[in-house]
Scaffold this active site. Sequence first.
Site, PDB file in Angstrom:
ATOM      1  N   ASP A  11      -3.066 -10.707   8.544  1.00 15.94           N
ATOM      2  CA  ASP A  11      -2.041  -9.957   7.833  1.00 15.94           C
ATOM      3  C   ASP A  11      -2.629  -8.569   7.550  1.00 15.94           C
ATOM      4  OD1 ASP A  11       0.144  -9.365   6.005  1.00 15.94           O
ATOM      5  OD2 ASP A  11      -1.289  -9.789   4.389  1.00 15.94           O
ATOM      6  N   ASP A  13      -1.129  -5.903   4.761  1.00 15.62           N
ATOM      7  CA  ASP A  13      -1.055  -5.548   3.339  1.00 15.62           C
ATOM      8  C   ASP A  13      -1.746  -6.593   2.457  1.00 15.62           C
ATOM      9  OD1 ASP A  13       0.489  -3.402   4.141  1.00 15.62           O
ATOM     10  OD2 ASP A  13       2.391  -4.240   3.436  1.00 15.62           O
TER      11      ASP A  13
HETATM   12 MG   LIG Z   1      -0.097  -9.413   2.737  1.00  9.45          MG
END
Ligand SMILES: [Mg+2]
Length: 160
Positions: A11, A13
């Site tokens: 991922d 963020d």
């Molecule tokens: Mg995230």
Amino acid sequence: MARLPQLAVFDLDYTLWPFWVDTHVEPPFHKSRDGSVRDSNEKIIRLCPEVPNVLEHLHGLGVSIAAASRTSEIQGANQLLELFNLTQYFAHKEIYPGCKVTHFERLQQKSGIPYSEMIFFDDEKRNIIDVSKLGVTCIHVQSEMSLHTLTKGLETFAKS
Ligand SMILES: [Mg+2]
């Protein structure tokens, strides 16, 4: 030697960097003369500090690397990967809103790697729950991505 995944998926963020690229910073980004990466308000943007080492370590182990992000700020996310010199590590990038099952279906099709040979790092429980159902080894990143989290994740994968 312990069994390694063929593909490590990250991922973006709050996993590779400590903010939401579509909320907390203002694209477009640029590299300033002092070498720092900044947003359009000249705010300095930082990566989680161990991320380059994490990616370099996986690269050295021969593990392919991919990104899976649900951000709507697609251009900004790609720009940050570029400015932080991380693009070189990513064999695949799936960056668009929606359930991450879609991101993984596409990663599976593009890479030809089975879900059972993938490891996934994400800070959000909902993504962990969704992607676990595919048979991917999912690691919930509690703070930011670090070498310690990578080691723990690879240990979990080896036991899976
Ligand atoms: Mg995230």
